[in-house]
Motif scaffolding. Sequence first.
Motif, short mmCIF file in Angstrom:
data_model
loop_
_atom_site.label_atom_id
_atom_site.label_comp_id
_atom_site.label_asym_id
_atom_site.label_seq_id
_atom_site.Cartn_x
_atom_site.Cartn_y
_atom_site.Cartn_z
N LYS A 97 18.71 31.49 43.83
CA LYS A 97 17.26 31.38 43.62
C LYS A 97 16.87 31.90 42.23
CE LYS A 97 15.90 31.55 48.49
NZ LYS A 97 15.02 32.17 49.51
N PRO A 98 17.48 31.39 41.18
CA PRO A 98 17.15 31.88 39.84
C PRO A 98 15.71 31.54 39.46
CG PRO A 98 18.45 29.88 39.68
CD PRO A 98 18.44 30.27 41.13
N LYS A 99 15.09 32.45 38.73
CA LYS A 99 13.74 32.20 38.23
C LYS A 99 13.81 31.14 37.14
CE LYS A 99 12.03 36.86 39.15
NZ LYS A 99 11.47 38.11 38.55
N PRO A 100 12.79 30.29 37.03
CA PRO A 100 12.79 29.31 35.95
C PRO A 100 12.90 29.99 34.59
CG PRO A 100 11.10 28.78 37.55
CD PRO A 100 11.63 30.14 37.93
N GLY A 101 13.69 29.41 33.72
CA GLY A 101 13.86 29.96 32.39
C GLY A 101 15.20 29.62 31.80
N ASN A 102 15.49 30.21 30.64
CA ASN A 102 16.73 29.98 29.93
C ASN A 102 17.73 31.09 30.23
OD1 ASN A 102 15.62 27.72 28.66
ND2 ASN A 102 14.75 28.97 27.02
N TYR A 103 19.01 30.72 30.33
CA TYR A 103 20.08 31.66 30.63
C TYR A 103 21.22 31.43 29.65
CZ TYR A 103 17.58 32.42 34.99
OH TYR A 103 16.61 32.72 35.93
N ALA A 104 21.68 32.50 29.04
CA ALA A 104 22.79 32.42 28.09
C ALA A 104 24.11 32.66 28.81
CB ALA A 104 22.62 33.45 26.99
N ILE A 105 25.11 31.87 28.44
CA ILE A 105 26.47 32.11 28.92
C ILE A 105 27.16 32.94 27.84
CG2 ILE A 105 28.65 31.07 29.65
CD1 ILE A 105 27.06 28.62 30.52
N ASP A 106 27.31 34.22 28.12
CA ASP A 106 27.82 35.17 27.12
C ASP A 106 29.29 35.49 27.35
OD1 ASP A 106 25.41 35.38 25.87
OD2 ASP A 106 24.82 37.27 26.81
N GLY A 107 29.97 35.90 26.29
CA GLY A 107 31.34 36.37 26.39
C GLY A 107 32.40 35.34 26.10
N LEU A 108 32.00 34.14 25.67
CA LEU A 108 32.98 33.11 25.35
C LEU A 108 33.64 33.39 24.01
CD1 LEU A 108 30.99 29.87 26.28
CD2 LEU A 108 32.93 30.83 27.52
N THR A 109 34.91 33.06 23.90
CA THR A 109 35.55 33.04 22.59
C THR A 109 35.22 31.72 21.91
OG1 THR A 109 37.55 32.09 23.58
CG2 THR A 109 37.46 34.48 23.36
N SER A 110 35.24 31.70 20.60
CA SER A 110 34.95 30.47 19.87
C SER A 110 36.11 29.49 20.08
CB SER A 110 34.77 30.76 18.39
OG SER A 110 34.39 29.59 17.71
N GLY A 111 35.77 28.30 20.47
CA GLY A 111 36.79 27.29 20.73
C GLY A 111 36.21 26.15 21.52
N ARG A 112 37.09 25.31 22.05
CA ARG A 112 36.63 24.19 22.85
C ARG A 112 36.46 24.65 24.29
NH1 ARG A 112 37.76 20.32 26.43
NH2 ARG A 112 36.96 18.22 26.05
N HIS A 113 35.31 24.32 24.88
CA HIS A 113 35.02 24.73 26.25
C HIS A 113 34.33 23.58 27.00
CE1 HIS A 113 35.99 28.92 25.43
NE2 HIS A 113 35.20 28.87 24.36
N VAL A 114 34.46 23.62 28.30
CA VAL A 114 33.71 22.74 29.19
C VAL A 114 32.95 23.62 30.16
CG1 VAL A 114 33.81 20.96 30.95
CG2 VAL A 114 35.36 20.85 29.00
N VAL A 115 31.64 23.45 30.23
CA VAL A 115 30.83 24.18 31.19
C VAL A 115 30.33 23.22 32.25
CG1 VAL A 115 28.69 23.92 29.85
CG2 VAL A 115 28.89 25.78 31.50
N ARG A 116 30.32 23.70 33.49
CA ARG A 116 29.88 22.86 34.61
C ARG A 116 28.93 23.68 35.47
NH1 ARG A 116 33.09 18.72 38.47
NH2 ARG A 116 31.94 19.02 40.41
N VAL A 117 27.86 23.04 35.93
CA VAL A 117 26.90 23.66 36.83
C VAL A 117 26.81 22.80 38.08
CG1 VAL A 117 24.52 24.44 37.15
CG2 VAL A 117 25.60 24.61 34.89
N ASP A 118 27.14 23.39 39.24
CA ASP A 118 27.11 22.69 40.52
C ASP A 118 25.98 23.21 41.40
OD1 ASP A 118 29.84 21.04 41.25
OD2 ASP A 118 30.25 22.65 39.82
N VAL A 119 25.29 22.32 42.10
CA VAL A 119 24.37 22.74 43.14
C VAL A 119 25.17 22.98 44.41
CG1 VAL A 119 22.41 22.08 44.59
CG2 VAL A 119 22.42 21.48 42.16
N ALA A 120 25.09 24.20 44.95
CA ALA A 120 25.81 24.54 46.16
C ALA A 120 24.95 24.40 47.41
CB ALA A 120 26.34 25.98 46.07
#
Length: 368
Positions: A97-120
């Motif tokens: 139940k996240p509040k509406p707004g922006n969320y940062a994904i922190d702690g990544l190393t610089s490089g190629r990444h794939v991010v995925r968001v699933d509705v559970a």
Amino acid sequence: MGGRWITALGGLALIGAAPAADRVTVVPVAIGGQSGRALPMHIEGRVERTADGDRRQWPGTYWEAAFQGAGVSLRVGEGDVILKVSVDGVPTATLVKPKPGNYAIDGLTSGRHVVRVDVASESQAGATVFGGLYATGMTRPLPAPTRAHRIELIGDSHTVGYGNTATTQDCTEAQVWATTDTAQGLPAVLARRFDADYQVNAISGRGVVRNYNGFAADTLPTAYPFVLFDKASRYAPAGWQPQLIVIALGTNDFSTPLHAGEPWATRDALHAAYQARYTAFVRQLRAQNPRAHILLWATDMASGEIADQAGRVAATLRAAGDRRVTFLPVPGLAFSGCHSHPSLADDQRIADRLATYVDAHPGLWAGR
């Protein structure tokens, strides 16, 4: 694999597992913080594109984006939802139940990444909005992931994953919502087996002609043609042509006795109506997906009545010349989830049963 942690941020529960090389978190951005540049996304599931983002209601929707860099954020819109965030295939956070707004994904190393968001979670009560994935700082977009195999799963609570992570069968309505996880259920397990994209077009409690215990609401075939459950817009997929369509319907038609005042005076009348409507529904799917393989399955609940009736539908279609329709019984489940629904272990057993059939018929992937 790093340890698990739970953090509370402004009423948001975050549950994550850190990748070995990074300690990745998902944290709210201060009000007014910039989203960044929109990343091209691969989206599966029925969505209505709006100025605020993707409105969706059918279960199992997911978004994926690839990028080069370390700066990425996501935007959440209105609606109660459970979102599961993963980076490079590693579970990173669960947003409850996240509040509406922006969320940062922190702690990544610089490089190629794939991010995925699933509705559970399941969203029968109303649509929810996901606002997208964004590049921040020096991050640059890469082409979004794509897959050659596609599976559509149609059904009821057994397909949704109703209460499949619960540790007890006795659940409140709130506990059912919290323990339902389509992203760990049958659709995701089966799709991972074949590196497939998938859609989940299923609604708990709905049947072919009769909903659970006879309650009044659209049946699954009635709701199916539409983007959202309000039926305001018909779904017109752009390029969605699954090679495999997996359907499980009938549990809600037959798992409870008929009541006075229902349209069917006898069980035989209910059987006839179910077979006619299910057959017509599969024929509609066939018209839309002429090369797909359609796999019907059913548990052994209700003393075998569900499996018997679904099997008759498949037999009718095959007798009429559709050789790409198959019925598979799936007996022996433990049903230890909420309200005697399949558990995660049962979801795995179902997926294994279906995958065994698919493995024996690899040519069905040519049906796209």
